[in-house]
Design an enzyme around this catalytic site. Structure first.
Site, PDB file in Angstrom:
ATOM      1  N   SER A 149       0.929  -1.340  -0.104  1.00 12.87           N
ATOM      2  CA  SER A 149      -0.093  -0.025  -0.121  1.00 12.87           C
ATOM      3  C   SER A 149       0.975   1.130  -0.017  1.00 12.87           C
ATOM      4  CB  SER A 149      -0.747   0.145   1.303  1.00 12.87           C
ATOM      5  OG  SER A 149      -2.042   0.969   1.158  1.00 12.87           O
ATOM      6  N   TYR A 163      -4.234   7.960  -7.198  1.00 16.64           N
ATOM      7  CA  TYR A 163      -3.357   6.934  -6.567  1.00 16.64           C
ATOM      8  C   TYR A 163      -3.836   6.364  -5.177  1.00 16.64           C
ATOM      9  CZ  TYR A 163       1.082   5.176  -4.381  1.00 16.64           C
ATOM     10  OH  TYR A 163       1.894   4.642  -3.799  1.00 16.64           O
ATOM     11  N   LYS A 167      -4.692   2.662  -3.179  1.00 20.77           N
ATOM     12  CA  LYS A 167      -3.965   2.024  -2.138  1.00 20.77           C
ATOM     13  C   LYS A 167      -4.663   1.613  -0.978  1.00 20.77           C
ATOM     14  CE  LYS A 167       0.238   2.047  -4.078  1.00 20.77           C
ATOM     15  NZ  LYS A 167       0.811   0.667  -4.181  1.00 20.77           N
TER      16      LYS A 167
END
Length: 280
Positions: A149, A163, A167
């Protein structure tokens, strides 16, 4: 024979995204502790370079080093490639996933396709190898899966709208699988690296908004080698959350004091914007 110098001797890892950045550093650390490694990545040239470096890192001639050139989002190509390795060498004890990239930019400059591409690579690129391995791990009642992550997997910030959700998704996937598959003897770990000095980080800086550049200045930059050392130690201890460097403090603050975290982040953004205006 397993020793303090070679605690991973006789164990094997698939390392997806292992030809560059954190993944490569983890591969080098794993092999330097006696482990066997099969590196999976798209770029054949990067794989060749990494394989040569791994060969020099071996501490025992019996260590197996192998590479698979494949896009991990293409599960139809990935599955037979991984199964081919396992037919010859058996089921690896570890699957470690470091596939991913970041494309930071202001929301008005991002397109729907930017969001899709980030999810395709960062989420599905880690999911596909897991889906390949789970039937074997369930059948054998063992296995340790590592996902990657980020600090931005628990703390969203400006510029990372494509993004950060990917994660967060990795965290949700790993926590769900940990709960479901614990009865089958399958272990999981999540790595939350802070800003790390990698080729990918250099690429990020090409599109990173000015505010983000300023906000990142005070956070420091870990080396991929240092992140890898923390990761391997955490995996050997069977830790679930692995938090190198400042990510441990940030995780604690974000988890226990979310409103304070928001105030801090909002304040840092305002200061960065003011600094930009003062430059004219």
């Amino acid at each position: 024979m397993v020793t303090k110098k070679a605690p991973l001797l006789g164990t094997t890892a698939f390392i997806a995204g292992g030809s560059r950045g954190i993944g490569k550093a983890v591969a080098l650390e794993f092999v330097s502790r006696g482990g066997n490694a099969c590196i999976i990545a798209r770029n054949a040239r990067d794989l060749e370079i990494t394989a040569a470096e791994l060969s020099k890192t071996r501490i025992d001639d019996s260590q197996i080093l192998s590479t698979i050139s494949c896009d991990t989002t293409d599960i139809d190509r990935l599955r037979p490639a991984m199964e081919g390795f396992m037919a010859e060498h058996g089921t690896p004890e570890y699957l470690m996933n470091f596939v991913g990239y970041a494309y930071p930019n202001s929301i008005e400059k991002l397109t729907y396709d930017d969001f899709k591409k980030n999810m395709e690579i960062n989420y599905y690129g880690q999911l596909a190898p897991i889906l390949v391995m789970l039937p074997r791990y369930r059948e054998e009642g063992r296995g340790h899966i590592v996902t990657c992550s980020s600090v931005l997997g628990f703390l969203g910030m400006t510029g990372y709208a494509t993004y950060s959700p990917t994660k967060y998704a990795i965290v949700g996937l790993t926590e769900s699988l940990r709960n479901e598959l614990k009865p089958f003897g399958i272990r999981f770990s999540i790595l939350f690296p802070p800003d790390t000095d990698t080729p990918g980080f250099e690429k990020e800086n090409e599109t990173k908004p000015a505010e983000v550049m300023i906000m990142s200045e005070g956070g420091g930059l870990m080396s991929a080698h240092d992140v890898a050392k923390v990761l391997i130690k955490g995996v050997m201890k069977e830790s679930f959350y692995i938090l190198p460097g400042q990510s441990r403090l940030l995780w604690s603050v974000a988890r226990h004091f979310p409103r304070l975290t928001h105030r801090i982040m909002d304040g840092e953004l305002k200061k960065a914007q003011k600094k930009i205006r003062s430059r004219g």
